[in-house]
Design a protein around this motif. Structure first.
Motif, PDB file in Angstrom:
ATOM      1  N   VAL A  61      29.400 119.240 128.623  1.00 34.28           N
ATOM      2  CA  VAL A  61      29.021 118.751 129.945  1.00 34.28           C
ATOM      3  C   VAL A  61      28.802 117.248 129.862  1.00 34.28           C
ATOM      4  N   ARG A  62      28.939 116.599 130.986  1.00 36.00           N
ATOM      5  CA  ARG A  62      28.671 115.167 131.088  1.00 36.00           C
ATOM      6  C   ARG A  62      27.579 114.978 132.135  1.00 36.00           C
ATOM      7  N   ILE A  63      26.509 114.308 131.740  1.00 34.70           N
ATOM      8  CA  ILE A  63      25.340 114.150 132.602  1.00 34.70           C
ATOM      9  C   ILE A  63      25.293 112.719 133.132  1.00 34.70           C
ATOM     10  N   TYR A  64      25.214 112.606 134.457  1.00 34.08           N
ATOM     11  CA  TYR A  64      25.214 111.316 135.150  1.00 34.08           C
ATOM     12  C   TYR A  64      23.841 111.095 135.774  1.00 34.08           C
ATOM     13  N   THR A  65      23.188 110.026 135.351  1.00 38.22           N
ATOM     14  CA  THR A  65      21.867 109.693 135.865  1.00 38.22           C
ATOM     15  C   THR A  65      21.989 108.438 136.712  1.00 38.22           C
ATOM     16  N   PRO A  66      21.748 108.540 138.032  1.00 42.36           N
ATOM     17  CA  PRO A  66      22.011 107.387 138.901  1.00 42.36           C
ATOM     18  C   PRO A  66      21.027 106.244 138.707  1.00 42.36           C
ATOM     19  N   VAL A  67      19.747 106.579 138.567  1.00 41.77           N
ATOM     20  CA  VAL A  67      18.694 105.571 138.402  1.00 41.77           C
ATOM     21  C   VAL A  67      17.639 106.148 137.480  1.00 41.77           C
ATOM     22  N   GLU A  68      16.784 105.288 136.977  1.00 42.95           N
ATOM     23  CA  GLU A  68      15.687 105.770 136.141  1.00 42.95           C
ATOM     24  C   GLU A  68      14.600 106.349 137.038  1.00 42.95           C
ATOM     25  N   ALA A  69      14.141 107.549 136.719  1.00 46.64           N
ATOM     26  CA  ALA A  69      13.103 108.212 137.501  1.00 46.64           C
ATOM     27  C   ALA A  69      12.372 109.205 136.616  1.00 46.64           C
ATOM     28  N   ASP A  70      11.236 109.694 137.105  1.00 48.68           N
ATOM     29  CA  ASP A  70      10.462 110.676 136.349  1.00 48.68           C
ATOM     30  C   ASP A  70      11.094 112.062 136.409  1.00 48.68           C
ATOM     31  N   SER A  71      11.716 112.376 137.529  1.00 43.89           N
ATOM     32  CA  SER A  71      12.363 113.680 137.674  1.00 43.89           C
ATOM     33  C   SER A  71      13.487 113.559 138.696  1.00 43.89           C
ATOM     34  N   TYR A  72      14.331 114.584 138.707  1.00 46.61           N
ATOM     35  CA  TYR A  72      15.524 114.540 139.543  1.00 46.61           C
ATOM     36  C   TYR A  72      15.833 115.924 140.103  1.00 46.61           C
ATOM     37  N   GLY A  73      16.420 115.946 141.285  1.00 47.76           N
ATOM     38  CA  GLY A  73      17.187 117.109 141.674  1.00 47.76           C
ATOM     39  C   GLY A  73      18.477 117.090 140.877  1.00 47.76           C
ATOM     40  N   VAL A  74      19.093 118.258 140.689  1.00 48.18           N
ATOM     41  CA  VAL A  74      20.304 118.357 139.876  1.00 48.18           C
ATOM     42  C   VAL A  74      21.433 118.946 140.705  1.00 48.18           C
ATOM     43  N   LEU A  75      22.618 118.382 140.525  1.00 45.11           N
ATOM     44  CA  LEU A  75      23.842 118.910 141.108  1.00 45.11           C
ATOM     45  C   LEU A  75      24.802 119.232 139.970  1.00 45.11           C
ATOM     46  N   VAL A  76      25.241 120.486 139.886  1.00 42.11           N
ATOM     47  CA  VAL A  76      26.200 120.903 138.870  1.00 42.11           C
ATOM     48  C   VAL A  76      27.580 120.893 139.527  1.00 42.11           C
ATOM     49  N   TYR A  77      28.519 120.177 138.885  1.00 39.44           N
ATOM     50  CA  TYR A  77      29.825 119.924 139.496  1.00 39.44           C
ATOM     51  C   TYR A  77      30.944 120.579 138.692  1.00 39.44           C
ATOM     52  N   ALA A  99      26.710 111.223 142.075  1.00 40.08           N
ATOM     53  CA  ALA A  99      25.405 110.803 141.560  1.00 40.08           C
ATOM     54  C   ALA A  99      24.885 109.587 142.323  1.00 40.08           C
ATOM     55  N   ARG A 100      25.756 108.595 142.531  1.00 42.46           N
ATOM     56  CA  ARG A 100      25.326 107.364 143.198  1.00 42.46           C
ATOM     57  C   ARG A 100      24.850 107.650 144.629  1.00 42.46           C
ATOM     58  N   GLU A 101      25.606 108.442 145.376  1.00 43.22           N
ATOM     59  CA  GLU A 101      25.286 108.640 146.790  1.00 43.22           C
ATOM     60  C   GLU A 101      24.160 109.644 146.999  1.00 43.22           C
ATOM     61  N   THR A 102      24.072 110.681 146.166  1.00 46.05           N
ATOM     62  CA  THR A 102      23.039 111.694 146.380  1.00 46.05           C
ATOM     63  C   THR A 102      21.710 111.338 145.732  1.00 46.05           C
ATOM     64  N   GLY A 103      21.758 110.507 144.676  1.00 41.99           N
ATOM     65  CA  GLY A 103      20.548 110.229 143.923  1.00 41.99           C
ATOM     66  C   GLY A 103      20.159 111.350 142.982  1.00 41.99           C
ATOM     67  N   LEU A 104      21.000 112.382 142.888  1.00 49.58           N
ATOM     68  CA  LEU A 104      20.716 113.499 141.995  1.00 49.58           C
ATOM     69  C   LEU A 104      21.303 113.241 140.613  1.00 49.58           C
ATOM     70  N   ARG A 105      20.745 113.914 139.632  1.00 46.70           N
ATOM     71  CA  ARG A 105      21.357 113.920 138.300  1.00 46.70           C
ATOM     72  C   ARG A 105      22.503 114.921 138.352  1.00 46.70           C
ATOM     73  N   VAL A 106      23.709 114.476 138.066  1.00 48.84           N
ATOM     74  CA  VAL A 106      24.892 115.322 138.158  1.00 48.84           C
ATOM     75  C   VAL A 106      25.286 115.808 136.767  1.00 48.84           C
ATOM     76  N   VAL A 107      25.535 117.101 136.663  1.00 51.96           N
ATOM     77  CA  VAL A 107      25.997 117.710 135.418  1.00 51.96           C
ATOM     78  C   VAL A 107      27.408 118.219 135.676  1.00 51.96           C
ATOM     79  N   SER A 108      28.412 117.546 135.104  1.00 48.39           N
ATOM     80  CA  SER A 108      29.806 117.934 135.269  1.00 48.39           C
ATOM     81  C   SER A 108      30.203 118.858 134.124  1.00 48.39           C
ATOM     82  N   VAL A 109      30.906 119.936 134.447  1.00 45.99           N
ATOM     83  CA  VAL A 109      31.153 121.019 133.488  1.00 45.99           C
ATOM     84  C   VAL A 109      32.579 120.962 132.948  1.00 45.99           C
TER      85      VAL A 109
END
Length: 306
Positions: A61-77, A99-109
């Motif tokens: 998987v490839r994990i995309y973190t848009p910004v530094e934060a304490d926690s995130y919602g996650v989107l699995v793609y 990731a950029r537009e939603t602000g979520l941490r994206v996990v691409s499979v």
């Protein structure tokens, strides 16, 4: 409206497919050759390749973190590609934009593909990664709230199938499903949906190409009558997560996506259809650099926030 002029220009310039059987290795190499180097990609706070240990086995998987934060919602793609094409790299730009537009941490499979991996290997990888995210929430910085799944084309097939599998197994953490021009009925009878005839030729993906391009998946044991393969054939759609179904005006698969949303609504599921005028199948991957089609990422963000 007519096909967008930029899309029409590029579609008209595409070479005719080579004669003879489809060669997965050749098509994959052609796709990978178009991937820009990392330094030319949309910058994010962090992009990391890891291995998800799932019930289906180890999945890249490839994990995309848009910004530094304490926690995130996650989107699995789940990327598209008729179950045999596409990769973490070919759809890297889609995951970055999500990731950029939603602000979520994206996990691409990086799921297993046909024909090397028989059905249901790829589907099980996708479902396994969704469960891995929930089981490793602390490690991933998951906020415990938003856990969305999204996919384009055949990745949209996996989205619908994973949502149903999760519901049937009592896994209730999936909060949203986003399907970009999904392939939801792999019975390619041209009389089943009007869009199969209306958009049969001249728009990139052609109706006559659906059977040969999906043959690797179907020949690996995927039965079009199985709701895991053709999610629109699932009889009971109650209890599934809210859905955003994005369709393209000039797509042979347009009508099955819109019918699926209609059936979700009839089952009491909140479902929104957003048809992009002038667009063709694959526009999220291929033409999101056109401003009116980049809007799809903003719309996805609005849906997930709502």
């Amino acid at each position: 409206m007519a096909l967008h002029p930029e899309i029409a220009r590029i579609v008209a310039s595409l070479p005719a497919p080579p004669p003879g059987p489809i060669d997965p290795a050749v098509l994959r190499a052609g796709e990978e050759a178009t991937v820009p180097p990392p330094e030319e990609r949309l910058p994010l706070h962090a992009v990391e390749d890891v291995t998800a240990q799932t019930a289906a086995g180890d999945v890249p998987v490839r994990i995309y973190t848009p910004v530094e934060a304490d926690s995130y919602g996650v989107l699995v793609y789940f990327h598209g590609g008729a179950f045999f094409l596409g990769s973490l790299d070919t759809h890297d730009h889609v995951a970055r934009s999500l990731a950029r537009e939603t602000g979520l941490r994206v996990v691409s499979v990086g799921f297993r593909r046909a024909p090397e991996a028989a059905f249901p290997a790829g589907l099980e990888d996708c479902y396994g990664v969704v469960r891995w995210v929930a089981e490793n929430g602390q490690l991933l910085g998951w906020d415990g709230k938003t856990l969305a799944i999204a996919g384009d084309s055949s990745g949209g097939t996996f989205v619908a199938a994973v949502a149903a599998m999760a519901h049937d197994e009592g896994f209730e953490h999936i909060t949203h499903q986003v399907l970009f021009y999904p392939s939801l009925d792999l019975d390619f009878d041209v009389d089943r949906y009007a869009s199969l005839r209306e958009n049969a030729e001249g728009y990139g993906l052609e109706t006559a190409g659906l059977k040969p391009f999906n043959a690797f998946y179907l020949d690996s044991g995927a039965d079009p009558a199985d709701p895991r393969v053709s999610p629109i054939k699932r009889e009971d759609l109650t209890g599934l997560p809210p859905a955003l179904v994005v369709t393209a005006e000039h797509d042979p698969l347009r009508d099955e996506g819109e019918l699926y949303a209609e059936r979700l609504r009839a089952a009491g599921v909140a479902a929104t259809v957003s048809r992009y005028a002038g667009a063709n199948h694959g526009f999220v991957q291929n033409f999101s650099w056109i401003p009116e089609y980049h809007r799809v990422f903003e719309e996805t963000a609005e849906f997930l926030r709502g």
